[in-house]
Design a protein around this motif. Structure first.
Motif, PDB file in Angstrom:
ATOM      1  N   THR A  40       0.841  -1.192   0.000  1.00 42.86           N
ATOM      2  CA  THR A  40       0.000   0.000   0.000  1.00 42.86           C
ATOM      3  C   THR A  40       0.877   1.244   0.000  1.00 42.86           C
ATOM      4  N   PRO A  41       0.976   1.919  -1.149  1.00 45.93           N
ATOM      5  CA  PRO A  41       1.777   3.135  -1.209  1.00 45.93           C
ATOM      6  C   PRO A  41       1.180   4.245  -0.344  1.00 45.93           C
ATOM      7  N   THR A  42       2.035   5.018   0.311  1.00 45.59           N
ATOM      8  CA  THR A  42       1.616   6.169   1.096  1.00 45.59           C
ATOM      9  C   THR A  42       2.430   7.377   0.666  1.00 45.59           C
ATOM     10  N   ALA A  56      -7.213   5.409  -6.692  1.00 43.09           N
ATOM     11  CA  ALA A  56      -6.303   4.743  -7.625  1.00 43.09           C
ATOM     12  C   ALA A  56      -5.030   4.235  -6.960  1.00 43.09           C
ATOM     13  N   ASN A  57      -4.947   4.301  -5.638  1.00 43.05           N
ATOM     14  CA  ASN A  57      -3.751   3.890  -4.915  1.00 43.05           C
ATOM     15  C   ASN A  57      -3.620   2.369  -4.937  1.00 43.05           C
ATOM     16  N   ILE A  58      -2.517   1.856  -5.492  1.00 39.02           N
ATOM     17  CA  ILE A  58      -2.345   0.404  -5.601  1.00 39.02           C
ATOM     18  C   ILE A  58      -0.865   0.074  -5.751  1.00 39.02           C
ATOM     19  N   GLY A  59      -0.441  -1.052  -5.197  1.00 36.21           N
ATOM     20  CA  GLY A  59       0.937  -1.493  -5.349  1.00 36.21           C
ATOM     21  C   GLY A  59       1.028  -3.006  -5.461  1.00 36.21           C
ATOM     22  N   ARG A  60       1.969  -3.488  -6.257  1.00 39.67           N
ATOM     23  CA  ARG A  60       2.243  -4.918  -6.421  1.00 39.67           C
ATOM     24  C   ARG A  60       3.751  -5.117  -6.344  1.00 39.67           C
ATOM     25  N   TYR A  61       4.180  -6.319  -5.921  1.00 41.53           N
ATOM     26  CA  TYR A  61       5.617  -6.596  -5.869  1.00 41.53           C
ATOM     27  C   TYR A  61       5.904  -8.066  -6.157  1.00 41.53           C
ATOM     28  N   ASN A  62       7.134  -8.315  -6.576  1.00 34.40           N
ATOM     29  CA  ASN A  62       7.720  -9.655  -6.694  1.00 34.40           C
ATOM     30  C   ASN A  62       9.054  -9.614  -5.981  1.00 34.40           C
ATOM     31  N   THR A  73       0.824   2.789  -8.213  1.00 35.99           N
ATOM     32  CA  THR A  73       0.357   4.161  -8.379  1.00 35.99           C
ATOM     33  C   THR A  73       0.104   4.722  -6.988  1.00 35.99           C
ATOM     34  N   VAL A  74       0.617   5.905  -6.732  1.00 37.90           N
ATOM     35  CA  VAL A  74       0.379   6.585  -5.470  1.00 37.90           C
ATOM     36  C   VAL A  74      -0.636   7.689  -5.746  1.00 37.90           C
ATOM     37  N   ALA A  75      -1.819   7.554  -5.184  1.00 38.35           N
ATOM     38  CA  ALA A  75      -2.857   8.566  -5.355  1.00 38.35           C
ATOM     39  C   ALA A  75      -3.263   9.077  -3.980  1.00 38.35           C
ATOM     40  N   TRP A  76      -3.517  10.373  -3.872  1.00 40.61           N
ATOM     41  CA  TRP A  76      -3.909  10.942  -2.585  1.00 40.61           C
ATOM     42  C   TRP A  76      -5.044  11.942  -2.789  1.00 40.61           C
TER      43      TRP A  76
END
Length: 166
Positions: A40-42, A56-62, A73-76
């Motif tokens: 979760t991007p902040t 639109a705030n969303i994060g994925r990782y490997n 995407t970091v949305a605020w």
């Protein structure tokens, strides 16, 4: 062991590539970790304040071994005041704790981050050692600043970073 079609390797073990030739500086030939998930991007300030996450705030990782690739995407959407240097936080793992180790994130299009004064050469980023956040910086031809002006609403449409973790 093989169970239900999946190969399970006991903790602390992995796939050993020791039969291959060794490159100078090689530290391991054992692949012993794989993970994928969400983060979760902040958007916050180093001395306080965190913007409310937008829709639109969303994060994925490997994570493969000790290499992490995180995207998002970091949305605020909020009038919270950020104090200090601007940070994108919430990375799924802290970076490697190696003195002077840094990585840079690629940032896509941005809205709500204003450059000011002589800082007119774009927005950059840096991940320092042993941290789980990315510094946001604005650049000039000769310098940079960690304190761009952040609007009440905005987004960084696309963050992509690969970095080492311990």
């Amino acid at each position: 062991t093989l169970s239900d079609g999946d190969l399970t390797v006991a903790s602390g073990h992995g796939i050993n590539f020791a039969a291959t030739s060794d490159a100078s500086g090689m530290t391991s030939e054992l692949l012993d970790d794989y993970e994928e998930g969400t983060w979760t991007p902040t958007l916050s300030g180093s001395n306080g304040g965190t913007k409310t996450a937008g829709a639109a705030n969303i994060g994925r990782y490997n994570k493969v071994g000790n290499l992490v690739t995180a995207t998002g995407t970091v949305a605020w959407d909020g009038s919270e005041t950020l104090s200090g240097y601007i940070q994108v936080g919430g990375l799924p793992f802290a970076s490697a704790n190696i003195s002077n180790y840094r990585s840079s994130a690629a940032l896509g299009a941005t809205s709500g981050i204003a450059q000011y004064g002589s800082y007119t050469n774009g927005i950059g980023s840096s991940l320092d050692h042993n941290q789980s956040y990315i510094w946001i910086v604005v650049r000039s031809t000769t310098s940079y600043s960690h304190t761009p002006t952040i609007s009440d609403t905005g987004a960084i449409y696309g963050i992509n970073i690969s970095y080492r973790t311990s």
